[in-house]
Design an enzyme around this catalytic site. Structure first.
Site, PDB file in Angstrom:
ATOM      1  NE  ARG A  46      -2.596  -1.022   3.578  1.00 32.12           N
ATOM      2  CZ  ARG A  46      -2.445  -2.150   4.255  1.00 32.12           C
ATOM      3  NH1 ARG A  46      -2.782  -3.302   3.706  1.00 32.12           N
ATOM      4  NH2 ARG A  46      -1.986  -2.142   5.503  1.00 32.12           N
ATOM      5  CE  LYS A 136     -13.919  10.694   1.712  1.00 30.69           C
ATOM      6  NZ  LYS A 136     -13.759   9.644   0.676  1.00 30.69           N
ATOM      7  CD  GLU A 177     -17.476  11.102  -0.549  1.00 33.71           C
ATOM      8  OE1 GLU A 177     -16.548  11.126   0.269  1.00 33.71           O
ATOM      9  OE2 GLU A 177     -17.495  10.367  -1.541  1.00 33.71           O
ATOM     10  CE  LYS A 219     -15.276  12.523  -3.031  1.00 32.51           C
ATOM     11  NZ  LYS A 219     -13.870  12.155  -2.950  1.00 32.51           N
TER      12      LYS A 219
HETATM   13  P1  13P Z   1     -14.811   7.329  -6.120  1.00 30.88           P
HETATM   14  O1  13P Z   1     -14.457   8.486  -6.999  1.00 30.88           O
HETATM   15  O2  13P Z   1     -14.107   6.047  -6.463  1.00 30.88           O
HETATM   16  O3  13P Z   1     -16.298   7.176  -5.940  1.00 30.88           O
HETATM   17  O4  13P Z   1     -14.273   7.677  -4.669  1.00 30.88           O
HETATM   18  C1  13P Z   1     -14.505   8.926  -4.168  1.00 30.88           C
HETATM   19  C2  13P Z   1     -14.391   8.889  -2.715  1.00 30.88           C
HETATM   20  O5  13P Z   1     -13.645   9.623  -2.138  1.00 30.88           O
HETATM   21  C3  13P Z   1     -15.220   7.917  -1.977  1.00 30.88           C
HETATM   22  O6  13P Z   1     -15.362   8.357  -0.672  1.00 30.88           O
END
Ligand code: 13P
Length: 341
Positions: A46, A136, A177, A219
């Protein structure tokens, strides 16, 4: 709360024609992607993969901020330079995923609630000291028979607003998000209705909890038909449904909207973002950009496959996706770009 500093960070994240790179997959999610490609699922692999990403030449031309994971924000390159130092030197602002993931919501079958508020104040201040300037938090909303319930949306919205308020207290710009998932056979219209309801309830809670809108970023998902919906939609319909929905719900004080990709094919994600700009640029009160994980990283990961000799080709593929989305953000993307690497 230092509002001018928060506003300044949010504006830097949304500046130029750049977008955000989500590289904050949890260990479980990263391992799942590795497993599909027979890449060893270890901390060292990773680390190697995230080193490949942060050292990609010219990434900073297209990317203003990178969202890291708890393991990643503490990691370094093979020659012991912290990833955060590499990013900061390139002018890419480090961010951090701080939610603890979505778990089943008791008594609400099929629905989830995101955990992670316990101890968050202390974690945010530690991440600030490590160089993070934004954070986030993802909530997931599924569409199916009888769901989402308003209760599930409200519970997630309340938690997200509390997270956002704590971020701003700590000097971090919150990325909020709320993801309406693509899974299922629901129509474009159904996704539009649910996304609108979610955004209304989220902004209501953000207002109630006195979150400073000029110091946050949204987001969201694009408004899309479900993956199994027999009636799929073209980029024009998706752009229209998405922009109408956001104009109805997202206050103009919010500096930017940065889409997640949610499992869309990567070229379609670019094309749809591009169409929103070509069709609606003159009516958008906020910056509209990308914050993709899979739609930026997937080709690079498939090329790398865990093998050092593929690093340069994988970095080129990552740069190419970033450049395609950078073009989409100014309405200059064309599917022809997919063959010009
Ligand atoms: P994806 O663009 O693969 O949906 O991932 C965005 C993301 O940050 C998920 O939390």
């Amino acid at each position: 709360m230092n509002t001018s500093e928060l506003r300044n960070i949010a504006q830097r994240l949304m500046a130029g024609d750049k977008g955000l790179l989500a590289m904050d997959e949890s260990t479980a999610t990263c391992n799942k992607r590795f497993k599909d490609l027979d890449i060893p699922q270890t901390e060292e692999y990773r680390r190697k993969y995230r080193e490949l990403i942060v050292t990609t030449p010219r990434l900073e031309e297209c990317i203003s901020g990178a969202i890291l994971y708890d393991e990643t924000i503490k990691q370094s390159t093979a020659n012991e330079i912290l990833f955060t130092d590499i990013l900061i030197k390139k002018g890419i602002i480090p961010g951090i995923k701080v939610d603890g993931g979505a778990v089943p919501m008791p008594a609400f079958p099929g629905e989830k609630v995101t955990e992670g508020l316990d101890g968050l104040r202390n974690r945010l201040s530690a991440y600030y000291d490590m160089g993070a300037r934004f954070a986030k938090w993802r909530a997931v909303i599924a569409i199916d028979n009888g769901i989402p319930t308003e209760t599930c949306i409200k519970v997630n919205a309340g938690i997200m607003a509390r997270y956002a308020a704590l971020c701003q207290e700590a000097g971090l710009v919150p990325i909020v998000e709320p993801e309406v998932l693509m899974d299922g056979d629901h129509t474009l219209q159904s996704c539009a209705e649910v996304t609108q309801q979610v955004l209304h309830l989220v902004f209501n809670e953000l207002y109630e909890q006195r979150v400073y809108l000029a110091g946050m970023i949204l987001k969201p998902n694009m408004v899309l038909p479900g993956l199994n919906c027999p009636l799929q939609a073209n980029a024009d319909d998706i752009a229209t449904a998405t922009i109408e929905c956001f104009l109805n719900c997202v206050p103009a004080a919010v500096p930017g909207i940065a889409f997640l990709s949610g499992g869309q094919p990567y070229a379609l994600a670019s094309e749809r973002l591009n169409t929103m700009h070509t069709r609606f640029d003159d009516v958008l009160p906020w910056v509209l950009t990308f914050s993709f994980s899979r739609a930026l990283q997937q080709p690079a990961l498939e090329i790398w496959k865990g093998d050092d000799k593929n690093i340069l080709a994988a970095q080129q593929a990552l740069y190419h996706r970033a450049a395609c989305n950078n073009a989409a953000r100014r309405g200059a993307y064309s599917p022809d770009m997919e063959t010009q690497q």
